[in-house]
Every structure is written in structure tokens, then in C-alpha cells.
Design an enzyme around this catalytic site. Structure first.
Site, PDB file in Angstrom:
ATOM      1  N   TYR A  95      31.582   3.416  -8.480  1.00 14.65           N
ATOM      2  CA  TYR A  95      30.660   4.071  -7.742  1.00 14.65           C
ATOM      3  C   TYR A  95      29.719   3.046  -6.872  1.00 14.65           C
ATOM      4  CZ  TYR A  95      31.862   8.639  -9.476  1.00 14.65           C
ATOM      5  OH  TYR A  95      32.858   9.706 -10.063  1.00 14.65           O
ATOM      6  N   GLU A 137      31.824  13.070 -15.919  1.00 15.96           N
ATOM      7  CA  GLU A 137      33.236  12.004 -16.467  1.00 15.96           C
ATOM      8  C   GLU A 137      33.093  11.513 -17.745  1.00 15.96           C
ATOM      9  OE1 GLU A 137      34.032  10.070 -12.768  1.00 15.96           O
ATOM     10  OE2 GLU A 137      33.601  11.761 -11.323  1.00 15.96           O
TER      11      GLU A 137
END
Length: 393
Positions: A95, A137
Site C-alpha cells: 500500500y 483483507e
């Protein structure tokens, strides 16, 4: 929580994104892959070539900026993204890389408008989105790892059976090399499969729907050999594999699956879009309910009609199942010729109390969804799966 100032600034950039269009996301991907080429082992480069991935990311960015003060409306879209990420093994460390290239792209493309205040607001907004995704997630990864038969990352599977289903589609039974059980899947979910085709520069990951009900022993995927507009690298590689070949799989994922209710179920597919429908159909027929099922399928011709004999056999055995097929090319004895027109079966459809599941090319699903809405079906009773980058119908 984001400040009112951050929300105001991010929402004010929506016109800038709209004006730039997919130029932003195209620049972003080129920038990211030039600095981090290892990510080409994760991203579907075929979708890069067609522009589908850039279009999907642009829509996601615009939707996030527009709804940053009401993220609840993006819950369904984010769930699909989170499931897709787990099938690619996207991890928390990915990310910051994406965020850095996103900010870098905006600074490079709109330097005058991307002031320090705008940059700060977008960094805050992206950090919030990343945190939401990482948290969701992590829960999905934990479920796949801790449930009976589950695992984390990739697991080796052997092709223990191949079955030609039609001119273009072949089924593969995938059995774990370690001989242990496999995690059960919800009918409609898919697997991420990682391979390195001959001549490929990078590893390739693709998602294929599981085309059978759960059995805790193996999985079946049914893969279309892509020939147009150019040869599908992974699909053709899989079709060339022999029995005993080893592939790597990520655990089942996907938020498109059969709902647990007693409503009549209508499974509507086109082409290879019938693969998740087969898992749903087998599951529905294996329970002890009296739930009525309609199985509506569209394909080009009889040569491309996968599982025809199997479906005809089921139709002869189960009174609560009704199968109908539309062929685009004229075929003697066909149920229907041409595009799927639901008006032809309107009186048989459970328009008020049924659940409708759609899978196939995006244009087909949009066409069917519009017909269902015109016939009075409520939007919340229409469920669909999109192959490749997500898009709304």
C-alpha cells in the site's frame, strides 16, 4: 477520521480527476512499473494493454473522492476489491508503494492545482483507504488460513483430471500435492492461480471461478481458451498442461456467491460465465429444499455449449430445475435463437420473489440487468460477477 477541511479539499479535486480522465491512471501505472517492476508479477499485464485496469482504477479514485464523506455507499465495491486483492496476495507493504506513486502522479500531472494543502489532504485520504483495505483483507487472510483445509499464500496443486467441455472450454481438477483437505468455498467464488507460462517475463496470476460444489478434497476450474483479440497467455498455457502438472493456488475468494435463502434462484450466464453458475446449481440441487431453479444460458453455437449433456441430464432428473439455452447462431431444435430476450420467458420467471445471478461479458450482464429491472425485479435481488477489473453495470 478525516477533518472537514480534508474532506472538502479531496472532493474539490473530483473535477480535476474528471478532466484528466484515465491519463492519471495510465501515468500512475507506467510510473509504478518503471520504479517497481516486481509488481508486474502481481498485476494482470493483459488488462494494462487493453486499458481496462486504468479505466477501473480511475473510476475507483473518482468514486472514492466523491464519496469520501459517505464511504458506506462504497461498501460493496470495496468488498469486491478486497477479495480480489487476497487472490493476488496483496499485502500491507504494497500500500505505501501504491500511495507514493499515486501522490507522485498527481504532483507531476497537475502541479499547479496539487498544492501542499491538496497533497496533505490526499495523503490523509489515501492512508484512510489503505487502512480500511488492510484491515478487511487481514480478516479474509485469517479466515482462509485458519479454517479447516485452509492455507496462506500459495499452495501447490496437481492437475489430476482434464475434461474437454466444448470447443473452447476445458475443465481441470486440481488436487493438493500434500494430500490434505482443502478449504470449502462458497458457490460462486473463484481461485487465484499463479503460473509462469513459457516465454513469459513475469509470473502471471489469473482468477477462475470454481465450477463445482465444495467437497473438501479438490477444486475444479473450467477455462476458456482465449483466441481473440489475441491469444490469452495464461488460458492457452493451462490448456497445454498435461496431467500431473503442478500449479500454485491462492485460497478461494470473491463476494459473488449463492445467498442462503429459500427464494427461487435464476442463474443467468453467457459463454464461460456459466462456471460459477455450475457450482451454484450443484449446491442447490444437493440440498433437501424444494427451491425452484431456472438455468438460462446463452452461447454462440452448439460447439461452444459447455456442459450441455450434463445439464440435459440434470434437467431430466430434477423437476424443480428448468434449463433454457439461447444460441446466437441458428441451431435446429434450439430453445431460442439470437440474443437472450427474457420477455420470451417472462411468465415463468419469479419476478417478485426470486434471486437473479448474472455472469458473463459486461455488456451481456448490463443487457440482462436492464431487462430484469424493466420487468420489475428489484435491484437488490440482482447479483453479478465481473471477470477482470470491476465495473458497474
Amino acid at each position: 477520521m478525516l477533518s472537514d477541511k480534508t474532506i472538502e479539499i479531496v472532493k474539490s479535486t473530483v473535477p480535476l480527476l474528471a478532466q484528466a480522465g484515465t491519463v492519471v491512471t495510465d501515468h500512475f501505472y507506467k510510473r509504478m512499473f518503471s520504479h517497481n517492476p516486481e509488481l508486474k508479477n502481481i498485476f494482470n499485464m493483459a488488462n494494462q494493454d487493453t486499458g481496462r485496469q486504468q479505466f477501473a482504477l480511475f473510476n475507483a479514485l473518482a468514486a472514492y473522492a466523491q464519496n469520501i464523506d459517505n464511504l458506506a455507499v462504497l461498501k460493496e465495491a470495496l468488498a469486491r476489491i478486497n477479495h480480489k486483492h487476497t487472490s493476488l496476495n496483496i499485502l500491507p507493504e504494497h500500500y505505501p508503494i501504491v500511495g507514493a506513486h499515486l501522490i507522485g502522479t498527481l504532483k507531476e500531472l497537475i502541479p499547479e492545482q496539487f498544492t501542499p494543502d491538496v497533497e496533505y489532504a490526499w495523503r490523509e485520504a489515501y492512508a484512510l483507504l489503505a487502512d480500511i483495505c488492510i484491515t478487511e483483507e487481514a480478516a479474509l487472510y485469517a479466515h482462509s488460513k485458519n479454517k479447516y483445509g485452509g492455507w496462506a499464500g500459495t499452495r501447490e496443486f496437481k492437475i489430476t483430471n482434464k475434461q474437454v467441455e466444448s470447443e473452447l472450454v476445458t475443465s481441470f481438477i486440481l488436487t493438493p500435492v500434500d494430500g490434505e483437505a482443502v478449504i470449502t468455498h462458497k458457490p460462486g467464488q473463484y481461485l487465484g492461480i499463479k503460473v509462469k507460462p513459457e516465454g513469459a517475463e513475469y509470473e502471471e496470476i489469473r482468477q477462475y471461478s470454481i465450477s463445482q460444489k465444495s467437497n473438501a478434497k479438490n477444486y475444479r476450474i473450467s477455462v476458456k481458451k482465449e483466441l481473440q483479440p489475441k491469444l490469452g497467455m495464461v488460458s492457452n498455457h493451462l490448456h497445454a498442461l498435461e496431467l500431473g502438472a503442478i500449479v500454485e493456488l491462492y485460497p478461494p475468494a470473491g463476494d459473488f456467491f449463492l445467498r442462503n435463502n429459500t427464494n427461487p434462484a435464476v442463474l443467468i450466464s453467457a459463454g464461460v460465465g456459466q462456471t460459477p453458475m455450475l457450482a451454484m446449481l450443484e449446491t442447490l440441487l444437493s440440498d433437501n429444499s424444494n427451491q425452484d431453479i431456472m438455468y438460462l444460458h446463452a452461447c454462440e453455437n452448439t460447439q461452444q455449449h459447455s456442459f450441455a449433456k450434463y445439464l440435459n441430464g440434470l434437467n431430466a432428473v430434477y423437476n424443480r430445475l428448468q434449463t433454457m439455452t439461447w444460441f446466437n447462431q441458428a441451431v435446429e431444435g434450439a430453445d431460442f435463437i439470437g440474443l437472450m430476450n427474457l420477455n420470451a420467458v417472462q411468465t415463468q420467471l419469479p419476478l417478485t420473489n426470486g434471486d437473479f445471478y448474472l455472469c458473463g461479458p459486461a455488456g451481456f450482464m448490463a443487457f440482462i440487468k436492464n431487462q430484469l429491472l424493466e420487468l420489475g425485479v428489484k435491484n437488490e435481488h440482482i447479483h453479478y460477477e465481473v471477470f477482470g477489473p470491476h465495473q458497474d453495470l
